[in-house]
Each structure stands twice: as C-alpha cells, then as structure tokens.
Design a protein around this motif. Structure first.
Motif, mmCIF file in Angstrom:
data_model
loop_
_atom_site.group_PDB
_atom_site.id
_atom_site.type_symbol
_atom_site.label_atom_id
_atom_site.label_comp_id
_atom_site.label_asym_id
_atom_site.label_seq_id
_atom_site.Cartn_x
_atom_site.Cartn_y
_atom_site.Cartn_z
ATOM 1 N N ARG A 57 0.808 -1.211 0.000
ATOM 2 C CA ARG A 57 0.000 0.000 0.000
ATOM 3 C C ARG A 57 0.852 1.278 0.000
ATOM 4 O O ARG A 57 0.691 2.149 0.848
ATOM 5 N N ASP A 75 -2.516 -3.736 -1.604
ATOM 6 C CA ASP A 75 -2.215 -4.238 -0.266
ATOM 7 C C ASP A 75 -1.335 -5.478 -0.225
ATOM 8 O O ASP A 75 -0.958 -5.916 0.855
ATOM 9 N N LEU A 245 -11.686 -3.519 -6.448
ATOM 10 C CA LEU A 245 -12.398 -2.558 -5.603
ATOM 11 C C LEU A 245 -12.856 -3.247 -4.315
ATOM 12 O O LEU A 245 -12.679 -2.732 -3.217
ATOM 13 N N ASP A 247 -11.675 -5.959 -2.935
ATOM 14 C CA ASP A 247 -10.544 -6.356 -2.094
ATOM 15 C C ASP A 247 -9.980 -5.188 -1.302
ATOM 16 O O ASP A 247 -9.395 -5.368 -0.243
ATOM 17 N N ALA A 248 -10.125 -3.990 -1.845
ATOM 18 C CA ALA A 248 -9.519 -2.832 -1.194
ATOM 19 C C ALA A 248 -10.442 -2.202 -0.159
ATOM 20 O O ALA A 248 -10.079 -1.243 0.507
ATOM 21 N N ARG A 249 -11.651 -2.745 -0.024
ATOM 22 C CA ARG A 249 -12.615 -2.124 0.899
ATOM 23 C C ARG A 249 -12.122 -1.941 2.324
ATOM 24 O O ARG A 249 -12.392 -0.915 2.937
ATOM 25 N N PRO A 250 -11.391 -2.914 2.897
ATOM 26 C CA PRO A 250 -10.922 -2.695 4.279
ATOM 27 C C PRO A 250 -10.016 -1.472 4.406
ATOM 28 O O PRO A 250 -9.831 -0.955 5.491
ATOM 29 N N PHE A 251 -9.447 -1.034 3.273
ATOM 30 C CA PHE A 251 -8.489 0.071 3.343
ATOM 31 C C PHE A 251 -9.098 1.368 2.827
ATOM 32 O O PHE A 251 -8.389 2.276 2.433
ATOM 33 N N ILE A 252 -10.420 1.422 2.829
ATOM 34 C CA ILE A 252 -11.107 2.584 2.253
ATOM 35 C C ILE A 252 -10.697 3.870 2.955
ATOM 36 O O ILE A 252 -10.651 4.931 2.351
ATOM 37 N N GLU A 253 -10.354 3.785 4.237
ATOM 38 C CA GLU A 253 -9.993 5.003 4.955
ATOM 39 C C GLU A 253 -8.516 5.340 4.802
ATOM 40 O O GLU A 253 -8.151 6.484 4.599
ATOM 41 N N SER A 254 -7.662 4.325 4.882
ATOM 42 C CA SER A 254 -6.235 4.614 4.835
ATOM 43 C C SER A 254 -5.725 4.790 3.400
ATOM 44 O O SER A 254 -4.851 5.609 3.159
ATOM 45 N N PRO A 256 -7.742 5.364 0.179
ATOM 46 C CA PRO A 256 -8.969 5.430 -0.627
ATOM 47 C C PRO A 256 -8.716 5.273 -2.132
ATOM 48 O O PRO A 256 -9.610 4.869 -2.866
ATOM 49 N N THR A 260 -11.080 3.980 -5.173
ATOM 50 C CA THR A 260 -11.591 4.989 -6.097
ATOM 51 C C THR A 260 -11.248 4.683 -7.553
ATOM 52 O O THR A 260 -12.118 4.738 -8.417
ATOM 53 N N TRP B 147 -19.731 1.220 -6.127
ATOM 54 C CA TRP B 147 -18.648 2.190 -6.029
ATOM 55 C C TRP B 147 -19.192 3.544 -5.605
ATOM 56 O O TRP B 147 -18.641 4.224 -4.748
ATOM 57 N N ILE C 3 -10.021 9.361 11.533
ATOM 58 C CA ILE C 3 -11.340 9.525 10.945
ATOM 59 C C ILE C 3 -12.427 9.457 11.995
ATOM 60 O O ILE C 3 -12.418 8.621 12.880
ATOM 61 N N LYS C 388 -5.782 -12.962 -0.754
ATOM 62 C CA LYS C 388 -4.547 -12.177 -0.759
ATOM 63 C C LYS C 388 -3.352 -13.057 -0.449
ATOM 64 O O LYS C 388 -2.297 -12.968 -1.080
#
Lengths: 290, 337, 533
Positions: A57, A75, A245, A247-254, A256, A260, B147, C3, C388
C-alpha cells in the motif's frame, strides 16, 4: 441494393455519426480503452501479478527499492497502474464475450420465435418470462455458486441474465419485418426457412441489434463488476476492476485510492459505451432525433 | 378485455411454475449443503451425516421434496430456514419493510428530482440545460452503484461526517418494530422528532445510491415522452387558443406524459431488488437483498427457493398490473402479445 | 489518517437522553458483530451465537475464565472417574434456580433430569425434541459425543453417571463446551403441553447470570440480571448486545461511549484505539492455527521432500505483515504456543528458496511443476484474507519454479470438495474447541479424520496415530505431554502442512471496564465484569 447506394448510405451514416458529438466522444473513449487493452504489455510498467516484497500500500508517486510506482501499490505490493491497465483487457473481454454469447443465443432464439410464431414462439417467450421475473444479479449469483466463481463462469452468468434483451428485441424486429413485401416475395420464390431467416430478414433487423450490442457491453461490464464486488468474480490474481475494488474495501480510509480508481475505470468505460450506444441509436433512427 | 387478461394470467402462471422449478433445483446443483456449512472445518462420519441430512428432510427424492415444497407453498408455508430455524415467510416479511422503506425513499428521490429535470429538459430542448440533464442521467445510468455508495461514504461520512455510515438507526433508541417501517415506528413508539430525524439521516445515503438508476431512467423517460406529447396536435391547439406556456405544460402535456413514466416506475421493482442486493451489502441494511445473498452462500435451501418464489410472484403480479393498465389505457395493445 | 465517522450533534443529544432515562439501572453495552442464529448453543457452531447464549446458560463444568482449565460449575466438584476411565460420576448443586420470565415460571430447581434432557435430546433419535428445529447438532456430532457416550444414568436427583464406550481423556473438557449447556426439562415439558416445542431454541430458559429479555433481529439483545444466580449477582442490572456488523462502526460507537465493549476490532483500527486514553485493547494469542495443507494422496505431494521444499519456499513473515497486519505470530507447530505440550524444541523450516530448489531437485523435480492452490473464501481469525495470501504464496512458489494456479470456490463448495480430497494445495485452519491438544492433532491429522474429511492433508501416519491414541487413553498429564511432543516431531519431519500463523485475538473496551479476562476460545463473557466510574 447495389453497391453505390450502400457506400453512400454508409458515408451518410458516418457523417451523421461524426456530427453527433456524444457518440463521437463515446467512441473515442472506447477506442482509447481498447488501445490500452491491446497494448497493455507495452504500456504497463510491470506485470499485473508481480509482487514487490514488503511494498504494501505505497502512496502514489513512490519509489521503493529502485522501482517507481506512479499510482502506488495495492495491499499485497503490486503496482496499481499496471493492474488497472491489464484490467481493461479483462473488462472489455467480459463485455465482448458476453455480448457475443447472449447476442448469438438470444438473437437466434428471438429470430426463431418471431419467424415461426405459434408454439415455438410461446415456448421461447416463457423462457424469457422466467428469466425476466428473476432479479438478474440474484440469478447470476445462484448460477455462479453452481458453477464456481471464475472469469469464464462470470461471462456465462452475465450472458444468461442478458439474454432477454436480445431475445425480445430480435423477436419484435422480425415480427415487424416478416410480413413486408420483400419477405413475401422471397417466400413465394421458394426460399428455405433458414435462408429467409438469415439472409432475407436478419440483415434488415441489424440496426437496433447493433445499438443493443453497444448497450449490452455496458450492462455486461457493470454486472460482472458487481459480481466481482460481491466476491464472486474472476479468480485471483486476475486484475478484474470490481474484484480489485472489493478487495480494497478494508483500506477505504487509509488508502482510498485503491477503491476509487478501479471504480472510476468501470464508470468511465460503462459511460462511454452508453454514450456510444445512444449516439448510434440517434444516428440509425433519425425519427427519434428530430 | 377479460379474454385478454385471462390469457395473460395463464401465460404468467406457466412462467411461475417454471420459476418454482428453477428456484428449487438450481441451488441444489451447487456443491455443498447446509450441513457442510454448519460443520465448517469440522467433520462427522458419513453415517452421521446421512442421519443429519435425513433430519432436515433433504434425503427424500428430489421430486418428493419439490412437490412437498409446492404443496406446502400453496398453503402459505415455504418451510423453515435451516440456519435460523424460523419460518421463511416470517423472515421474509420481517425484512421486507426495511427494503421497501429504502425502496420508497429511493423512488421518491428519483421522481422528485427526475421528473422536473426531465420536463424542463424537454421544454428547453437543445439548450445547455438539456444537454447537461441528458449527460447526467446517462452518467447515473452508467454508475456502478457499489462504487458510488463507497464514494458517498468516503465524502459524507468519513470526511465531513454529517451522515452515518450504515445501519437503520442509532441503536441507543430501543424501538421494537411494529410496522417495520422505522419512519412510522418512531412515532408509534412515542420517540418523536429526534429519532425520526435520526432514521431519516440513515436513509439519505442508501436512498441516493439506490435511487440513482431509477433517477436516470425516469429523467430520460419523462424527457422523451414529454417531447412526443409536445408535438401532438392538441398541444398545438392549446397553444393556439392562447393558453400560457405554463398551463399547457402543466395541465395537458404533463398528464399525458405521466402514463409511460408510471409504467416505468412499476417495472422498476425488479431492478429495485437488484439494487437492494448491492445497496444493502454496502450499508449493512437488514433487508431482503442481503438476506438472500447470504442464504445462497449458506446453502439455506428453504430460504433461497422461498425467497425467489415470493419475489418472482411479486414481479409477476406487478407485470399483470402494468399489462392491465396498458390494456385499459391503450386498446391497441390488446391485439399484440 | 484519523477519521470520525458517526459523530453529530443529534447523537450526543440522544445519548444523554438515553442515559437520563435509565439512570437508575446499571447497564453494560456490548457491541457485538452479528446476529445469533438461535438462542440454543446445541444447534450452533458459531461464536456469535455462543456469545449470546453464554449469559443465559451454565454447564456441568466450565472453563475457568480466561484459561483452558476445567472447573466445576453446575456440578459441585470435579467428577469421580473410574479406574478404567469409562465412568464419570457428577454430583450436582442443589441450589440452582431456573430463570423466571414472562413466558415461563419454573416450579423446581435444577436437577439430574435436566442433565439427561440436555444430552438425550442430542443423542437419542426417539427423544421428543431430537428432530425439533432441524436436529442436526453439528457440534455434538462432530466431537463424536454420540458414539462416545454409551449411557447417562440418573443415580438420584443430584447424581448423574456418564458411561463411555472407550477411555477419552478430553471428555471432561468437551463437557465444558457450549453445546453442553444445560436446558430445563420442565420448560421442555411445558412447551410440549402448550404445543410450542420450537420455542425452546428461540426463547431460552437457563440458569445463568443473566435472564433473556428481548431480541430484535439484527439490532439488539437485552438481558436482565439474574438476582438469584448461584455464584452471586452480577453488578449490572441490564446487559445489552448492540448488533453492529461493521468493525469501524463498532469502534466509533466505543469512542463516543455508545458501547463499553467492542468485539473484533478491525486490525486497521487497533493502533488508533491503543492511542486513545479512554480506551483499552486486550490481546492474547488465540487458540488457532492457519495452515496450508498438501494433499499427500496426490502427486507430487506424496513425496516428503516436495512438502519440505514448499515449507522452505513460503515467506511466512511477509504474510504476517500483509495479511494479519502484524497481529499474529509465525507458526511452527500445528498447536498454538499457549497450549500445554507445545514442543518448543522444534526448529521451524526457515524461508530459504535456494534450499527449497535443492530439495525439489533431490525429489526429481529440478524445474518445478504445475499445481493448483485453493484459496480460503471466507475471513477467519486464523486467516483473514485467504485470497490475498494465495496471491502472495503464488508469487513465492513461482520463485522456486512451482507454477500454482489459484482456485476459488464459495465456502460450502470449498468445504465439500476439500472434504472429498479434490484439492492439491489448500488453505485451511482450525480454532480450538476445548483447549486440549487432542482437539487439534486428532481432529485434523489422524487417520480417522482422513475418513471423516477434516484431515485435509489426507495424511495418515501410523506412528503419529499411535502416539495420539496412547495420549487419549491416559489421564496422566505428564504422559500425555510426552506423547504429544513426540507426535509434533513426527509432524514436523513429515510436513503434511505448512503451518502458517497463530493469530492474536483482540478486544477493545472502555477504560471503565474492570475485571474482564480475555477468553482463549474467543468468547466474550461478562459475568465478573464491572464498570468503574
């Protein structure tokens, strides 16, 4: 129809098409993505499944052990840009094969239904009713759990869900055409059913089918991405945008950006196909436009 | 008229039986069964497994199971969930209000925004506003809503935190559902305004996400049907009679343009279920979409077959309704089928 | 990035109104991760359901809070075990009251009939409750209790004898598991009388420290304190489970004080929680192991050298960072380090691609081979992101010339097909049930387990098996330890698995919470906990 009128109508069509700014824009974007997909191995800085050890990441424009990552890494340490580029191959491929599959099967079924009518028609239309009464994503999910999640099965599931569009459209077209004079004439001249269906009627039904194909592309890409998002998409490590998209959901905050960008790619591609399809429809059917 | 309708109904009933067969058999083709899932990493001897399967009634011949399913289904009993041990019908109707509440909010959003934009775009044809509306609705039509939901969460919940991330209401309110529609239940339970606002806040993001596709469709539909109507003779006559533009559009054109729009709204039910599956997954909304997807991954046969059959019958019923309206409004339609 | 998710003025308003409403009651709010499937632990296999039934029920024996030691609970003392290890005699307490609720008023205390009722429902086909609500009893059956228990005899109202078919050292620990929670026979009889048998699993009557009050699906579970609890009353008047599936939302609720305790904090939030002065994180190594099983029935995995080569090829440390986000430790044995008999003398296969290549060459595959790697489709404590990890393994294996294609199925398919041994390389894992090494080794690696399907490596080694069976037959701890340590040695040399990781279990709570002990089995138990203002 002789050659000169054909070329001139083609010319007229292209002219009108070019004048339709939206359609042209859609076409340009599609062409761009196609180019990216075709030249993915030239454009992408790395392979889509190369893992850079411990480069998890990384933010965009970062350098790590002499490798440069324009959009950063995901990730498990793969170059995001490369994955997005190769992803265009996957999404366009899904769109293409889905349209081919549902167009050929749905088209033939619709053609038969419209041409023969009667019991063949009602049988085919009942199949259509059944598929229509099942919510498409749910139906696709069930099909995937039967077949197992993979790229090929995604295409199959989405194609089945898309069938009714082509079936109904083709049937309606054929029904409108089959009692026109030229068909009756060819029939009296003793043309076989197959010949009538495929060489006499079919070419005259093509315009709306082409439009529907463009729109079918966008539906297929969207539906396949939704399946990927629900974790039922292509097998890893295939860089399918919806799966990326999800797979990356857990990292949406760190991070984004990991969520996106794949979504943006889906959105733009689907939008391009819709604009293009709309434009095609307007060009084919001036009545609607005026 | 009657003949046409009865024909339609017979045809739809045939389709309905096809659906029961698909709902029943398709999921059984998938490997694994509810017992496998409940056991997880564990295992039991083959003998015990057979006995456990028999206890659930899944050892009977498929034909017997199917007819049992139909026979009991006709009496309003769709079986019991293997996982939660509760009747499928109960579970369905307990979750339906959550989906309907969301669906209604989504459609309201789509209609209140979509119709005015569609009408204005039609009236001001080829203006900048028209192009803008067309493009936006096309964009809405192309939106991957999973999305879109995440983007809205990032903006409104994560960055400017004015809206909640997920759920139906703040759990500090201990409201036992009566109707299942939280917007109504807060009043019935005497919680009052703050609770109502809280529920409303929880509805905004999922409502927008789920309403995006209907919004695009309604805008486009309103625009094109409005355009057709504006060309009609009686509108020109009305203009010629010297009626003001507002009145012509407001009274004559709008009323006629509504008919196709309403049918589109009716037909949107199927796509609402599809939208619900994705929206409910993103916002952890306790409705039927999420429940059905979960039941597929749990191989909860009674829930899947029961759920699909209920939804399909709703869609079929709406189809009949739409057909009837068409037939009443437009007699020419009766001759086609 | 820091956040804030849910904060808004209206929330603060409603929190304060809530507190003032119930100011007299001392309420403990637990943000749980999901809805229980029912309120009877006999029917469930998931921790979520067990967490919801623990406040309500007791067992004959129980695990001492925070440990894997078994201590008496509804039984007055530890049972008398006969010399041949076949008879267990339990002496029951006579001062235990059943819960009184809106839907049931008991007339008698807990006694031997209730014990018989509980176990007979699960083991006797002709029991009036056996088929109620499915009647599959996955846990009871998968622990082999049906075959193990020959009979249960009521000696008098407060004495019960369990007679076994064979000596089984872990039996007592099995009785401390959730499926052995004792249900009321009187309540069962009452429900038969009013014709509502199926309510037994949704409207629970127990003897536990809290009385079930109300459950709103996907939203909330409410319990009231049991004032007559035989171990003494809990300081809380109310216990509330606020069902919150999203981990980041649970964290936010904890932060604003909407709950006192949050289950399964997301690893991405852990650092932020640790920094927060008002919050606390408790961590413990969980009783679990994540592993990669190599199907020894398939070529070339029948070759020990190949299995060792793969052990050398995988960079487990990088998985700990990327997949477990650091909340785990590398595993070298099939049992976790906190378990007795863990063999610490074993030296793990180090990450060494060169050594791996050499082993491949020795085994006759100098250029590697092609195979399939099945990736875990669900998130489990022992492996939160199978897909993963599969992608990382694929890249590691490619470095020594093994070309692995990743295969994914949905969970039921995955379980079904791997049970039948259709796989080559398979990600799996195990979470302990009763704290006994037998529960790891015998359940997952014995020849019996190969027939049953849980032995996913399909590895049947007679020498290894003999050690496990010897350890089952004795209740002398030091002898069992010796057997298990030797078994681990055989396991290491034969390498049917790549042992990957033991993940940490963590919980987050408000600083006000005192007396909480983290449970090695991952249950959240709130009896003995208090809030300090």
């Amino acid at each position: 129809m002789n050659d000169t009128t054909e070329t001139s109508s083609l010319k007229e069509f292209s002219l009108q098409f070019i004048h339709h700014k939206g359609a042209l824009l859609g076409f340009i974007i599609i062409a761009f993505f196609m180019l990216v997909a075709l030249c993915a191995n030239l454009l992408a800085p790395y392979a889509s499944d190369t893992i850079f050890q411990n480069a998890f990441r990384l933010p965009p424009f970062s350098e790590y052990t002499h490798n440069y990552f324009i959009l950063g890494t995901d990730d498990v340490g793969r170059d995001l840009l490369s994955r997005l580029i190769y992803g265009s191959r996957i999404s366009l491929g899904i769109g293409f094969f889905t349209v081919v599959l549902s167009l050929s099967i749905g088209g033939i079924l619709g053609l038969a239904a419209g041409y023969f009518g009667g019991s063949i028609d009602s049988l085919i239309m009942r199949i259509n009713d059944i598929i229509m009464a099942l919510p498409s994503v749910l139906f696709a999910i069930v099909i995937i759990s039967v077949l197992g999640p993979s790229l090929a099965n995604t295409i199959i599931a989405v194609s089945v869900a898309e069938l009714p569009h082509f079936m109904r459209l083709m049937r309606a077209q054929v029904m409108a055409e089959k009692n026109k004079n030229y068909v009756i004439i060819s029939r009296t001249m003793g043309a076989s059913h197959l010949r009538q269906m495929f060489t006499t009627i079919l070419p005259n039904c093509l315009a709306p089918i082409i439009v529907q194909s463009a729109l079918g592309f966008s539906d297929a890409i969207l539906c396949a991405a939704a399946l990927g998002f629900l974790g039922l998409g292509a097998e890893p490590p295939i860089p399918e945008w919806g799966t990326m998209l999800s797979d990356a959901r857990p990292f949406i905050e760190s991070s984004p950006i990991l969520v996106t960008l794949p979504g943006l790619c889906i959105f733009i591609t689907v939008l391009a196909f819709n604009i293009f399809g709309d434009g095609l429809r307007d060009t084919f059917d001036p009545k609607l436009k005026r | 008229m009657f003949r046409y309708l009865s024909q339609r109904i017979v045809v739809l009933l045939i389709a309905f039986f096809g659906i029961t067969i698909i709902a029943f058999s398709l999921i059984r083709l998938a490997p694994g069964d509810p017992i496998t899932l409940l056991l997880g990493e564990r295992s039991v001897s083959e003998e015990l497994r057979k006995e456990m399967t028999a206890n659930l009634g899944f050892d009977k011949p498929l034909i017997t199971q199917y007819f049992l399913f139909i026979y009991q289904g006709l009496q309003g009993d769709l079986g019991t969930s293997v996982i939660t041990k509760r009747p499928v019908v109960d579970e369905f109707f307990q979750r339906l209000p959550a989906t309907l509440e969301l669906g209604i909010i989504a459609l309201l959003f789509a209609i209140t925004v979509g119709m005015p934009f569609g009408i204005c775009a039609a009236v001001k044809r080829n203006s900048f506003f028209d192009y803008f509306t067309s493009f936006t609705s096309l964009a809405g039509y192309s939106m991957p809503i999973f999305w879109w939901g995440l983007v809205l969460i990032i903006i409104f919940s994560v960055h400017i935190h004015i809206l909640p991330v997920s759920g139906r209401m703040n759990l500090m309110y201990d409201i036992e559902p009566i109707t299942g529609f939280m917007l109504i239940d807060v009043w019935l339970r005497g919680e009052g305004m703050p609770a109502f606002i809280d529920v409303l806040k929880h509805l905004i993001l999922p409502g927008i996400v789920m309403g995006t596709l209907p919004l695009a469709v309604i805008t486009r539909m309103t625009r094109s049907s409005m355009l057709e109507i504006l060309k009609e003779d009686y509108i020109r006559t009305a203009h010629a009679k010297g009626l003001t533009n507002m009145r012509v559009i407001g009274i004559h054109a709008l009323r006629n343009a509504l008919i196709p729009v309403i049918t589109v709204i009716g037909l949107a039910f199927g796509s609402i279920i599809t939208g619900a599956i994705l929206t409910e997954t993103i916002f952890s909304w306790p409705g039927i979409g999420r429940w059905l997807v979960l039941s597929v991954t749990q191989r909860d046969y009674p829930v899947i077959q029961g759920g699909i059959v209920i939804i399909a019958s709703m869609i079929i019923m709406i189809n009949i309704l739409v057909d009837t309206t068409y037939a009443i409004v437009n007699p020419k339609m009766r001759k086609q089928t | 990035m820091k956040i804030k998710l849910l904060l808004s003025a209206s929330f603060i308003v409603c929190i304060s109104s809530f507190i003032s409403l119930h100011a007299k009651d001392k309420t403990f709010i637990y943000c749980s991760e999901g809805s229980p499937s029912s309120f009877n632990p006999q029917l469930a296999t998931d921790g979520t359901t067990f967490n919801a039934t623990i406040p309500v029920y007791d067992k004959l024996v129980d695990f001492k809070v925070g440990t894997t030691l078994v201590e008496p609970s509804l039984a007055k003392e530890k049972p008398k075990i006969s010399v041949d290890g076949l008879t267990y005699t339990f002496y029951l307490r006579n001062d235990v009251h059943w819960h009184t609720t809106k839907y049931f008023k008991p007339t008698r205390n807990f006694n031997a009939d209730d014990v018989l009722f509980t176990f007979d429902r699960q083991r006797k086909k002709d029991h009036p409750y056996h088929l109620v609500n499915g009647g599959t009893y996955e846990y009871f059956n998968s622990m082999g209790m049906g075959e193990l228990i020959k009979d249960i005899i009521k000696v008098d109202d407060y004495t019960v004898k369990f007679i076994l078919t064979k000596p089984e050292a872990p039996f007592l620990a099995n009785l401390a598991m959730d499926f052995a929670s004792i249900l009321s026979k009187e309540y069962g009889d009452y429900l038969i009388k009013i014709g509502k048998k199926e309510h037994i699993d949704t409207e629970p009557i127990g003897t536990g420290p809290f009385i079930f009050k109300r459950y709103t699906k996907d939203t909330i579970i409410r319990y009231e304190v049991n004032k007559d609890y035989f171990e003494g009353r809990s300081p809380f008047d109310q216990l509330v489970f606020s069902i919150t599936p999203d981990a980041s939302v649970r964290y936010q609720k904890l932060k604003v004080g909407e709950c006192h305790f949050a289950a399964y904090p997301s690893p991405t939030d852990l650092n932020a929680i640790k920094k927060d002065k008002n919050l606390r994180v408790m961590e413990q190594e969980g009783l679990n192991v994540g592993y990669l099983a190599m199907n020894v029935d398939k070529k070339p995995f029948d070759n020990r050298l190949i299995r060792q080569a793969i052990n050398h090829a995988l960079d487990k440390k990088s998985y700990i960072t990327a997949i477990y986000l650091g909340n785990a430790r590398v595993a070298k044995n099939p049992i976790p380090p906190s378990m007795w008999s863990y063999n610490d003398e074993i030296k793990d296969y180090e990450y060494n691609p060169e050594r791996a290549k050499k082993l491949l060459k020795e085994a006759g595959y100098p250029k590697g081979f092609e195979t399939k790697l099945w990736v875990l489709p669900v998130s489990r404590p022992y492996n939160p992101q199978g897909k993963k990890m599969g992608e990382m393994m694929q890249s590691d294996l490619a470095k020594i010339g093994i070309k692995a294609t990743l295969v994914q199925y949905d969970w039921p398919t995955y379980l079904e097909k791997s049970k039948n041994g259709e796989h080559e390389l398979l990600q799996m894992g195990w979470t302990g049930d009763n704290g006994d090494p037998d529960n790891f080794l015998y359940t997952n690696l014995s020849c019996d387990a190969k027939t049953g399907g849980a032995n996913r490596a399909r590895w049947c080694n007679t020498q290894f098996d003999e050690k496990l069976i010897a350890a089952k037959k004795t209740d002398k701890l030091d002898k069992r330890i010796v057997e298990y340590k030797e078994a681990q040695k055989i396991f290491h040399d034969e390498a049917p698995w790549v042992t990957l990781a033991h993940s940490k279990v963590s919980v987050a709570m408000s600083n006000k919470v005192v007396g909480y002990k983290i449970d090695p089995f991952g249950r959240d138990r709130f009896y003995g906990v208090d809030l300090q203002e």
